[in-house]
Design an enzyme around this catalytic site. Structure first.
Site, mmCIF file in Angstrom:
data_model
loop_
_atom_site.group_PDB
_atom_site.id
_atom_site.type_symbol
_atom_site.label_atom_id
_atom_site.label_comp_id
_atom_site.label_asym_id
_atom_site.label_seq_id
_atom_site.Cartn_x
_atom_site.Cartn_y
_atom_site.Cartn_z
ATOM 1 N N ASP A 144 55.207 108.058 90.223
ATOM 2 C CA ASP A 144 56.245 108.318 89.207
ATOM 3 C C ASP A 144 55.981 107.486 87.959
ATOM 4 O O ASP A 144 56.892 106.853 87.422
ATOM 5 C CB ASP A 144 57.619 108.009 89.778
ATOM 6 C CG ASP A 144 58.749 108.642 88.954
ATOM 7 O OD1 ASP A 144 58.458 109.544 88.155
ATOM 8 O OD2 ASP A 144 59.903 108.230 89.097
ATOM 9 N N LYS A 162 68.528 96.532 91.158
ATOM 10 C CA LYS A 162 68.451 97.981 91.339
ATOM 11 C C LYS A 162 69.249 98.373 92.578
ATOM 12 O O LYS A 162 68.860 98.067 93.699
ATOM 13 C CB LYS A 162 66.994 98.412 91.486
ATOM 14 C CG LYS A 162 66.793 99.898 91.718
ATOM 15 C CD LYS A 162 65.307 100.218 91.799
ATOM 16 C CE LYS A 162 65.065 101.693 92.068
ATOM 17 N NZ LYS A 162 63.621 101.998 92.124
ATOM 18 N N ILE A 182 71.831 98.689 82.684
ATOM 19 C CA ILE A 182 70.686 98.793 81.756
ATOM 20 C C ILE A 182 69.801 99.988 82.049
ATOM 21 O O ILE A 182 68.827 100.234 81.336
ATOM 22 C CB ILE A 182 69.831 97.511 81.781
ATOM 23 C CG1 ILE A 182 69.366 97.190 83.200
ATOM 24 C CG2 ILE A 182 70.576 96.346 81.179
ATOM 25 C CD1 ILE A 182 68.442 95.977 83.278
ATOM 26 N N GLY A 183 70.119 100.757 83.082
ATOM 27 C CA GLY A 183 69.321 101.939 83.384
ATOM 28 C C GLY A 183 69.907 102.702 84.549
ATOM 29 O O GLY A 183 70.599 102.131 85.398
ATOM 30 N N GLY A 185 69.013 106.249 87.225
ATOM 31 C CA GLY A 185 68.157 107.343 87.645
ATOM 32 C C GLY A 185 68.807 108.154 88.740
ATOM 33 O O GLY A 185 69.976 107.957 89.080
ATOM 34 N N VAL A 244 70.519 100.377 87.614
ATOM 35 C CA VAL A 244 69.949 99.045 87.425
ATOM 36 C C VAL A 244 70.881 98.232 86.530
ATOM 37 O O VAL A 244 71.293 98.695 85.463
ATOM 38 C CB VAL A 244 68.539 99.124 86.792
ATOM 39 C CG1 VAL A 244 67.934 97.729 86.666
ATOM 40 C CG2 VAL A 244 67.628 100.020 87.625
#
Length: 951
Positions: free
Chosen positions: A812, A710, A686-687, A689, A694
């Site tokens: 951030d 994560k 779902i994500g 970086g 994640v």
């Protein structure tokens, strides 16, 4: 031979029947088309041609443009009730890319054409000149190039022409003057040349002229004085020169008058304020204007923003500000306001008492001479920025300065102030920057300065101060910015017990003289630019209890004398370049008493450090009979272990709250997380970086509840530090607007590789970034939702900055790190967090922290700060700032605005929009000390919400 012809045979009744049946179908189809398109397919075909030129439609706004719907039902289209002809085409802020079809000129009933804030390219079609009924044309903020079409003059009913923020070149053609009904002309931020033509003065209906940011050149035409209805005149950065024509000062309805950053010369008429009584925004900075700043400006009772900086105004400043009750910004820096033969240039301060909304008073470098009156303390308690530096002010600094409790920035040097620094300055507890340098202050530094706990910059140099540096200055934990070397005279401070020079810019080798400060118990040098080895003279500092030299560039081996210091309770050598073997005795025998993270060339030490073994050097020596050593050490080791056990037990008993807090985290294994995420399947991703991925998962151990896992990319530089930073942050915080952490996992995978993960509560509504920018989200955030989110985020930051036992800086903050659950915002991702006052999570050596480009106005404008439109000096901050206060609606994301049923309600909504954008602008100024305090942001956003919820 003749070509064959179609023959209809009518001899058979069945064939006759079939013929009539076919004719009936044709007639019926024709009737259907006629009914669908009002007997005229012109509009339908023009719209299809418009669609065919679109190359990118990220929000799928044109998916409804198909045969299944009548074109009057297509997105962005409005039709007249009578003829079903297109009267409005509104597709602003839809991310559309492509060129503009010339067939749009066939929409002959079109009255409003709105394509603002897209990415249309190429020329503006000449065919738009056919739209004789057109009243509003807005192509603002696109990428149109070429020239302004001459035959736009055919749009004889045009009232609003907005072409700003494009790449249009050439000059304004004379045909433009034929638009006799034009009220609004926006051509700002293009590449137009050829000056502002005099014939524009023939458009006497003009109310708004916005032309800033074009390289026009030339003079301001006198004929513009014909614009008797003009309210806004903005032509900053246009290379204009010469005098401002006197006729301009006769435009008595002017509200916004901005001619900044030109080369205008001459003086302003003495009756300036009488001639322009409706001014709210006056901006003439960055020119070559001379003479006296007219005292009649005091008649501009509606004035809110006054910026006349960087000119050559002279004479005494005699404006009576008492009538300017709404003014919030006064910027007059870089002028020459000294009144010849006058004893005091500062009497105008008395008249500022009634300016209760004043936020900024900037009089830097104005050659003001005189005494600062006691009435300085009568200024608004909302005043945040007071700059009187670079003048010739003398006498004592009035103690009434302590009344200005809203100040975050106070600059009073260089001047000629003398006497003691008033202790009342300690009342300015919001102060972040205090400049008293280059004066003649004498006596001691007042202890009260220690009350200014938010100070980040303090300048006291070049005065006559004496005595001790107050110990209370240690309360100002955010002070930084020292540079240069530590002076050798520090050795004379033989009673110095506490020295903290952390987070400055101190370079080079540490002076060996520091080793003579034998009374030191705490020495903190972290976060500087020191290099080289630790001086051998430090061996004299055997009384040190705390030594922190992390975040520098120290090198060489760890000195052996550190092992011998029996009083040393904590040692931090992290993030340097030490090499060689880590000792295992003294402070190094207790893994919790020292830190060596970020030194990649160390080896050995305690097994818990997991460092590589040190290589053996030289000839192998005869093996020592270790059983003898065991016999000698075993009893001692047993005693030490017992002591450690008792000490740990005592600590646990003395901190029950922390222990109980840790117990709330359940334990999970790599295998459980693997199962929960279906093997870290990409279907559950779902994500992603730089440091982590994640995954959505379901944990059996918490009743099949959905979680977000994560997983750190430990091979990525900085990932390990990110994990430590996040764990340390989550250990100290808990708040309804922070993402809830469930647990963490530090283990190994099935291949023996290190594995680290964090498990969070799953947020079903995604991130703010998704709602703002993702095409997958067809519905968008409304105004109330956006401001609620902003309030939630501000509340979380207020908690982190001001309500935690340890202040935490997130590092951030961006829309993708703000998650939504039932539309309540939760701030997450503390991988770059910084805990002030601890040794962890400070400025990393891995590079610039955070995400480049994020700025607070993003949520309200819906524009990424990295948008292609933000170039050549334009930024999201400036984009929002320039819209204040009258054009805020133009920068708000179209999806956020809901029209209200009454005029009064609409006005309230607009006021709320202005207030919200103003907060975003204040929170994103370049200088951190000038930004709005987060607790004020929370209160302001709550006030705005209260207003909106009562509409």
């Amino acid at each position: 031979m003749k070509s064959p012809k179609a023959i209809i045979c009518l001899s058979s009744p069945s064939r006759i029947s079939l013929l009539f049946h076919g004719l009936a179908i044709i007639c019926l189809t024709s009737a259907t088309v006629s009914a669908s398109y009002g007997g005229n397919e012109t509009d339908y075909l023009a719209l299809l041609s418009f669609k065919s030129k679109i190359t990118q439609d990220p929000y799928k706004v044109l998916t409804s443009w198909n045969h299944s719907f009548h074109f009057c039902e297509w997105s962005g289209i409005s039709c007249g009730k009578r003829h079903k002809r297109v009267t409005a085409l509104r597709l602003g802020s839809q991310g559309l890319e492509g060129s503009l079809s010339p067939h749009v000129g066939n929409l002959s009933f079109l009255r409003e054409f709105y394509l603002r804030n897209n990415s249309f390219q190429g020329n503006i079609p000449q065919e738009l000149g056919r739209l004789s009924r057109l009243r509003h044309l807005n192509l603002n903020i696109n990428e149109f190039s070429g020239v302004i079409p001459t035959n736009l003059s055919g749009c004889s009913n045009l009232e609003v022409l907005s072409l700003g923020g494009n790449k249009l070149a050439g000059s304004i053609t004379k045909e433009m003057s034929l638009l006799s009904k034009l009220i609004f002309l926006g051509i700002d931020d293009n590449k137009l040349t050829g000056g502002i033509p005099p014939f524009l003065g023939n458009i006497t209906s003009m109310e708004v002229f916005s032309a800033g940011g074009n390289p026009f050149g030339g003079r301001i035409p006198d004929t513009l004085g014909h614009w008797k209805s003009l309210k806004v005149f903005e032509s900053g950065e246009c290379n204009l020169y010469g005098n401002i024509p006197h006729s301009i000062f006769n435009l008595s309805l002017l509200v916004n008058f901005s001619l900044s950053e030109n080369q205008l010369s001459g003086s302003l008429p003495s009756e300036f304020g009488v001639m322009l009584p409706n001014l709210e925004w006056l901006q003439l900075w960055g020119n070559e204007l001379t003479g006296v700043l007219p005292p009649s400006i005091s008649n501009c009772s509606k004035l809110r923003y006054l910026e006349m900086s960087n000119n050559s105004f002279s004479g005494k400043l005699t404006i009576n500000f008492s009538k300017l009750r709404d003014i919030y910004t006064i910027r007059l820096l870089y002028n020459n306001f000294h009144g010849r033969g006058e004893a005091n240039d500062m009497r105008f301060i008395d008249s500022l008492k009634n300016c209760t909304k004043l936020l900024e008073l900037r009089l830097y470098h104005c050659n003001l001479i005189g005494v600062l009156p006691i009435s300085i303390g009568n200024l608004s308690d909302q005043l945040t920025y007071l700059d009187l530096a670079e003048n010739q002010l003398f006498g004592s600094l009035p103690s009434s300065i302590g009344n200005l409790v809203g100040l975050t920035f106070l600059a009073l040097g260089p001047n000629r102030f003398k006497g003691k620094i008033p202790t009342t300055i300690g009342k300015l507890q919001n102060l972040q920057v205090l400049g008293l340098e280059s004066n003649q202050f004498s006596g001691p530094i007042p202890d009260a300065i220690g009350n200014l706990s938010l100070l980040t910059q303090l300048y006291l140099d070049y005065n006559k101060l004496e005595g001790h540096i107050p110990s209370t200055l240690g309360n100002c934990k955010q002070l930084n910015g020292l540079s240069g070397s530590i002076p050798s005279k520090i050795k004379d401070l033989n009673t110095l017990s506490y020295l903290d020079l952390s987070y400055n810019n101190l370079p080079g080798n540490i002076t060996s003289c520091l080793g003579e400060c034998i009374s030191l118990t705490t020495l903190n040098l972290r976060g500087n630019k020191f290099q080289g080895i630790i001086p051998s003279s430090f061996s004299s500092l055997g009384g040190l209890e705390v030594l922190d030299i992390s975040k520098n560039n120290f090198s060489g081996k760890i000195p052996q004398f550190l092992v011998k210091w029996k009083s040393l309770e904590f040692l931090n050598l992290s993030f340097n370049d030490f090499e060689g073997e880590v000792p295992a005795l003294g402070v190094f025998a207790n893994a919790s008493a020292f830190s060596i993270l970020g030194n990649n060339r160390l080896c050995g030490g305690l097994a818990t450090l997991e460092l590589p073994k040190c290589k053996e050097t030289g000839n192998k020596k005869k093996r020592f009979p270790f059983f003898i050593l065991f016999i000698v050490i075993a009893p001692t080791l047993l005693i030490v272990l017992c002591c450690v056990y008792l000490l740990c037990k005592k600590k646990r008993n003395s901190h029950p709250s922390q222990s109980s807090g840790n117990e709330r985290f359940l334990k999970v294994s790599y295998n459980q997380l693997l199962k929960a995420t279906d093997g870290f399947s990409t279907a559950n991703l779902i994500g992603e970086g730089g440091h982590s991925s994640v995954y959505k998962g379901i944990l059996d151990s918490i009743d099949d509840k959905s979680v977000a896992v994560k997983v750190l990319h430990l091979q990525s530089r900085g990932a390990h530090k990110s994990f430590i930073a996040e764990c340390e942050a989550w250990r100290n915080i808990r708040h309804r607007n922070l993402l809830k952490i469930i647990t963490s996992c530090s283990s190994t995978d099935f291949h023996g590789n290190d594995f680290k993960a964090l498990v969070y509560e799953f947020m079903p509504n995604g991130s703010v970034h998704d709602w703002l920018h993702s095409s997958a989200y067809t519905s968008k955030l409304n105004l109330l939702q956006r401001i609620n989110i902003l309030r939630d985020v501000a509340t979380a930051l207020d908690y982190l900055h001001n309500r935690c036992q340890t202040t935490i800086v997130h590092g951030d903050l961006k829309p993708c790190n703000i998650l939504l659950d039932d539309m309540v915002a939760h701030v997450g991702d503390f991988g770059l967090a910084r805990l002030l006052g601890t040794d962890l999570n400070q400025n990393s050596s891995t590079g610039v922290k955070g995400t480049i480009g994020y700025a607070p106005p993003e949520v309200m404008t819906g524009k990424r700060p990295t948008d292609d439109m933000f170039k050549e000096g334009l930024s999201l901050h400036k984009f929002a700032y320039m819209a204040l206060p009258d054009h805020v609606v133009d920068v708000i994301d179209d999806d956020a605005i809901v029209l209200q049923s009454t005029e009064a309600n609409a006005k309230k909504v607009e006021e709320c929009l202005v207030a919200t954008i103003k907060i975003g602008v204040w929170c994103s100024v370049d200088s951190p000390p000038q930004r709005m305090k987060i607790e004020i942001v929370v209160n302001e956003l709550q006030r705005i919400l209260d207003v909106l919820q009562n509409i």
